[in-house]
Enzyme design. Structure first.
Site, PDB file in Angstrom:
ATOM      1  N   SER A 188       0.802  -1.242   0.000  1.00 60.59           N
ATOM      2  CA  SER A 188       0.000   0.000   0.000  1.00 60.59           C
ATOM      3  C   SER A 188       0.826   1.278   0.000  1.00 60.59           C
ATOM      4  CB  SER A 188      -0.955   0.053   1.208  1.00 60.59           C
ATOM      5  OG  SER A 188      -1.733  -1.088   1.262  1.00 60.59           O
ATOM      6  N   LEU A 189       1.985   1.254  -0.653  1.00 61.30           N
ATOM      7  CA  LEU A 189       2.783   2.492  -0.720  1.00 61.30           C
ATOM      8  C   LEU A 189       2.352   3.353  -1.912  1.00 61.30           C
ATOM      9  CD1 LEU A 189       6.435   1.358   0.123  1.00 61.30           C
ATOM     10  CD2 LEU A 189       4.802   2.569   1.575  1.00 61.30           C
ATOM     11  N   ILE A 218      -0.040   4.497  -8.240  1.00 59.70           N
ATOM     12  CA  ILE A 218      -0.064   5.946  -8.487  1.00 59.70           C
ATOM     13  C   ILE A 218       1.288   6.402  -9.030  1.00 59.70           C
ATOM     14  CG2 ILE A 218      -0.401   8.217  -7.405  1.00 59.70           C
ATOM     15  CD1 ILE A 218      -2.921   6.497  -7.409  1.00 59.70           C
ATOM     16  N   TYR A 237     -13.915  -6.841  -0.620  1.00 65.58           N
ATOM     17  CA  TYR A 237     -13.190  -6.664   0.649  1.00 65.58           C
ATOM     18  C   TYR A 237     -11.752  -7.187   0.557  1.00 65.58           C
ATOM     19  CZ  TYR A 237     -17.442  -5.367   3.212  1.00 65.58           C
ATOM     20  OH  TYR A 237     -18.558  -4.725   3.668  1.00 65.58           O
ATOM     21  N   THR A 257      16.226   5.293   7.448  1.00 68.52           N
ATOM     22  CA  THR A 257      16.477   4.724   6.115  1.00 68.52           C
ATOM     23  C   THR A 257      16.745   3.219   6.146  1.00 68.52           C
ATOM     24  OG1 THR A 257      18.855   5.095   6.210  1.00 68.52           O
ATOM     25  CG2 THR A 257      17.525   6.900   5.347  1.00 68.52           C
ATOM     26  N   LYS A 258      16.865   2.679   7.358  1.00 66.23           N
ATOM     27  CA  LYS A 258      17.246   1.249   7.443  1.00 66.23           C
ATOM     28  C   LYS A 258      16.290   0.324   6.693  1.00 66.23           C
ATOM     29  CE  LYS A 258      20.242   0.088  10.180  1.00 66.23           C
ATOM     30  NZ  LYS A 258      21.665   0.388   9.946  1.00 66.23           N
ATOM     31  N   THR A 288      14.663   0.825   4.072  1.00 65.25           N
ATOM     32  CA  THR A 288      14.983   0.950   2.641  1.00 65.25           C
ATOM     33  C   THR A 288      16.253   0.165   2.308  1.00 65.25           C
ATOM     34  OG1 THR A 288      13.936   3.105   2.509  1.00 65.25           O
ATOM     35  CG2 THR A 288      15.573   2.613   0.828  1.00 65.25           C
ATOM     36  N   CYS A 312     -25.881   0.154 -12.143  1.00 63.95           N
ATOM     37  CA  CYS A 312     -26.023  -1.304 -12.291  1.00 63.95           C
ATOM     38  C   CYS A 312     -27.044  -1.839 -11.284  1.00 63.95           C
ATOM     39  CB  CYS A 312     -24.667  -1.978 -12.187  1.00 63.95           C
ATOM     40  SG  CYS A 312     -24.591  -3.460 -13.203  1.00 63.95           S
ATOM     41  N   HIS A 349     -21.520   0.820 -16.201  1.00 62.25           N
ATOM     42  CA  HIS A 349     -20.708   1.443 -15.150  1.00 62.25           C
ATOM     43  C   HIS A 349     -20.019   2.692 -15.707  1.00 62.25           C
ATOM     44  CE1 HIS A 349     -20.758  -1.798 -12.072  1.00 62.25           C
ATOM     45  NE2 HIS A 349     -21.087  -2.529 -13.123  1.00 62.25           N
ATOM     46  N   GLU A 381     -18.540   4.918 -14.200  1.00 61.22           N
ATOM     47  CA  GLU A 381     -17.346   5.280 -13.425  1.00 61.22           C
ATOM     48  C   GLU A 381     -16.045   4.756 -14.042  1.00 61.22           C
ATOM     49  OE1 GLU A 381     -19.614   3.073 -12.591  1.00 61.22           O
ATOM     50  OE2 GLU A 381     -18.862   1.450 -11.327  1.00 61.22           O
TER      51      GLU A 381
HETATM   52  N1  GLN Z   1     -25.988  -8.238  -9.544  1.00 62.13           N
HETATM   53  C1  GLN Z   1     -26.464  -7.532 -10.671  1.00 62.13           C
HETATM   54  C2  GLN Z   1     -26.301  -8.338 -11.955  1.00 62.13           C
HETATM   55  O1  GLN Z   1     -25.535  -9.251 -12.018  1.00 62.13           O
HETATM   56  C3  GLN Z   1     -25.794  -6.184 -10.795  1.00 62.13           C
HETATM   57  C4  GLN Z   1     -24.309  -6.252 -11.001  1.00 62.13           C
HETATM   58  C5  GLN Z   1     -23.606  -4.938 -10.766  1.00 62.13           C
HETATM   59  O2  GLN Z   1     -24.115  -4.093 -10.027  1.00 62.13           O
HETATM   60  N2  GLN Z   1     -22.412  -4.795 -11.307  1.00 62.13           N
HETATM   61  O3  GLN Z   1     -26.930  -8.048 -12.935  1.00 62.13           O
END
Ligand code: GLN
Length: 534
Positions: free
Chosen positions: A16-17, A21, A56, A191-192, A194, A384, A510, A512
């Site tokens: 997680s450094l 990025i 998770y 620095t150790k 490293t 979704c 999606h 995003e």
């Molecule tokens: N579980 C839903 C499906 O499979 C929505 C999936 C999601 O939100 N990416 O259609």
């Protein structure tokens, strides 16, 4: 044309450094100097891809245009570089072993004993060079997941050692990212760790060319000199990476440290014109100096781990900067929402986003959130599963189908308003079998979505199995929830919108995944703008 150059980014001391990025920032700086670059991630876990992983475990699963389910770092690469990645940009130990074992079964190894060296390492090296060979990139940046010294990473580190030798001087660089901890009791930077981490690399036959030191305090000349001396690098190759208030500042900080110049010298590439990064700096300036704040709720079931909704959170950053505001994102656990507390939980929000997800847990809380938004005219953005919940809610409470549901949650519902497509019904394997990747969608012109995108045809990425059930479409449209976007090839509903509402949009895709610093996703921009203008 010059041969493709390779940069490897490894990590030491802790995970997680922010290797992702740093890799994305290096890519950005080289791209800004006119080089054609790409970034790939090698993940040491045995899953073939992260598609089957619970968020998770490693955070969100990022989906590429060509439908690969990949590590979330690929999201950073795309958000920084604004160029698409693909299946080939993410390699896992699972993929490597699967292809070696397939070859063994076909008899390709001609009776040889199949071993980690050379067979696994050859396959890793082939995959690393695949992008360079096929797409004529000037530079391929490869981020090695995990931390040096991990058992799982060893074959990758060994492959880098071999490649460094085979590709030769000026064609290959190893950049090692470590941590310089600050001990507040003695007021010292240490620095150790490293030094030890570089020793581990050396034990594996790799001398790093550049060291990037993550630190919370500025590194003085003496510390840099000490690291240079103990780790056999010149002082210009000791780069400070100080904690930044936003990840989008990192390319600017790296440019101040002249990381790009050092890299180009070591790769024997011309410096070209120094990048001004005007648009980028403008974005960071707006992000850091918002004029107002808007409170938006993110309703989801993985809210305890911020990485689970990485791309959504980053999309809000892009959209906020353009709207010159700060989005104060309140994460709400959908399992905790019930009829008695929904008003109180959602009361202060100017907009509500219901997140994607799978399975039954927390779904009723999402449906209640959709009801609250619809009834109180609060801007709603369903992604979704968030769209599917809005459809279920509308069916139950407006159309009067009290038992309406998705067959994902209730197989024998009397009103399956969300259902499996025929071709999905035969599928039993879980990995890589959803509707994945980019699909086209035609938008109706008299809608809010059209107003946001300002074009008729869009292409966005999908990751789901279930769909709006077209048998019910007429009833929905008559009651005021319309199909605002349709897939031109299959007629599937990709976007729903409630006509008589401030902003109530659900998308089966999606959005995003396609939002970048330079091209923020229009739906996020319009949603934030509407929430702000209330
Ligand atoms: N579980 C839903 C499906 O499979 C929505 C999936 C999601 O939100 N990416 O259609």
């Amino acid at each position: 044309m010059l041969p493709t150059k390779y940069i490897f980014v490894t990590g030491g001391v802790t995970s997680s450094l922010g290797k992702g990025i740093i890799s994305a920032s290096i890519g950005k700086l080289l791209q800004a100097r006119g080089y054609n670059v790409t970034i790939q991630k090698l993940d040491p876990y045995i899953n073939v891809d992260p598609g089957t992983l619970n968020p998770y475990e490693h955070g969100e699963c990022y989906v590429t245009e060509d439908g690969a389910e990949t590590d979330l770092d690929l999201g950073h690469y795309e958000r920084f570089l604004s160029i698409p990645t693909s299946q080939a940009n993410n390699v896992t130990t699972g993929i490597i072993y699967q292809s070696v074992i397939d070859k063994e079964r076909k008899g390709d190894y001609l009776g040889k004993t199949v071993q980690v060296i050379p067979h696994i390492t050859d396959e890793i090296k082939r995959r690393i060079q695949l992008l360079g060979k096929k797409h004529k990139f000037d530079v391929v940046i490869t981020e090695i997941g995990g931390t040096v010294g991990d058992i799982e990473s060893l074959p990758y580190i060994e492959s880098v050692r071999q490649l460094k030798w085979e590709l030769g001087l000026f064609n290959c660089l190893v950049i090692h990212l470590t941590l310089v901890p600050y001990l507040s009791s003695s007021g010292e930077l240490k620095t150790k760790p490293t030094q030890h981490s570089v020793k581990v690399l050396l034990e594996n036959g790799i001398q790093p060319d550049i060291l990037i030191l993550r630190t919370e305090k500025s590194l003085n000349y003496d510390i840099r000199k000490k690291v240079a001396l103990f780790c056999n690098v010149d002082i210009s190759s000791v780069i400070e990476s100080i904690d930044a208030s936003t990840i989008y500042e990192v390319p600017i900080l790296m440019q101040n440290e002249k990381l790009d110049v050092t890299i180009l010298k070591k790769l024997n590439l011309p410096e070209n014109e120094a990048p001004k990064l005007n648009q980028w700096k403008q974005f960071v300036k707006k992000l850091k100096n918002p004029k107002t704040t808007v409170k938006i709720g993110l309703v989801g079931k993985y809210v305890e781990l911020a990485d689970s909704y990485k791309s959504i959170m980053e999309s809000f950053q892009h959209a906020s900067a353009i709207n010159e505001c700060k989005t104060d994102l309140t994460c709400i656990q959908s399992e905790d929402i019930n009829e008695n507390n929904v008003n109180e939980k959602l009361r202060n929000l100017k907009g509500i986003l219901v997140a994607p997800g799978f399975g039954n847990r927390g779904v009723e809380g999402k449906i209640l959130s959709a009801k609250y938004s619809r009834e109180n005219n609060v801007p709603y953005f369903g992604i979704c599963l968030g769209m599917q919940c809005a459809v279920i809610e509308f069916a139950r409470n407006v159309l009067g189908f009290k038992k309406a549901h998705s067959t994902e949650m209730n197989h024998s519902t009397s009103h399956p308003v969300i259902d499996l497509m025929e071709e999905q019904k035969e599928i039993t394997e879980k990995g890589g079998t959803m509707r994945l990747g980019t699909y086209s969608c035609i938008i109706r012109e008299d809608t809010k979505v059209y107003n946001a995108y300002k074009k008729k045809e869009i292409n966005e990425r999908h990751r789901h199995r279930y769909e709006f059930n077209n048998r019910y479409l007429e009833k929905f449209e008559k009651a005021g929830m319309i199909a605002a976007g349709i897939n031109p090839d299959t007629n599937l509903v990709e976007i729903i919108e409630i006509r008589d509402h401030k902003w109530f949009v659900g998308v089966q895709f999606h959005p995003e995944y396609s939002s970048t610093v330079i091209n923020p996703n229009p739906l996020f921009v319009d949603f934030v703008k509407t929430a702000l203008n209330q």
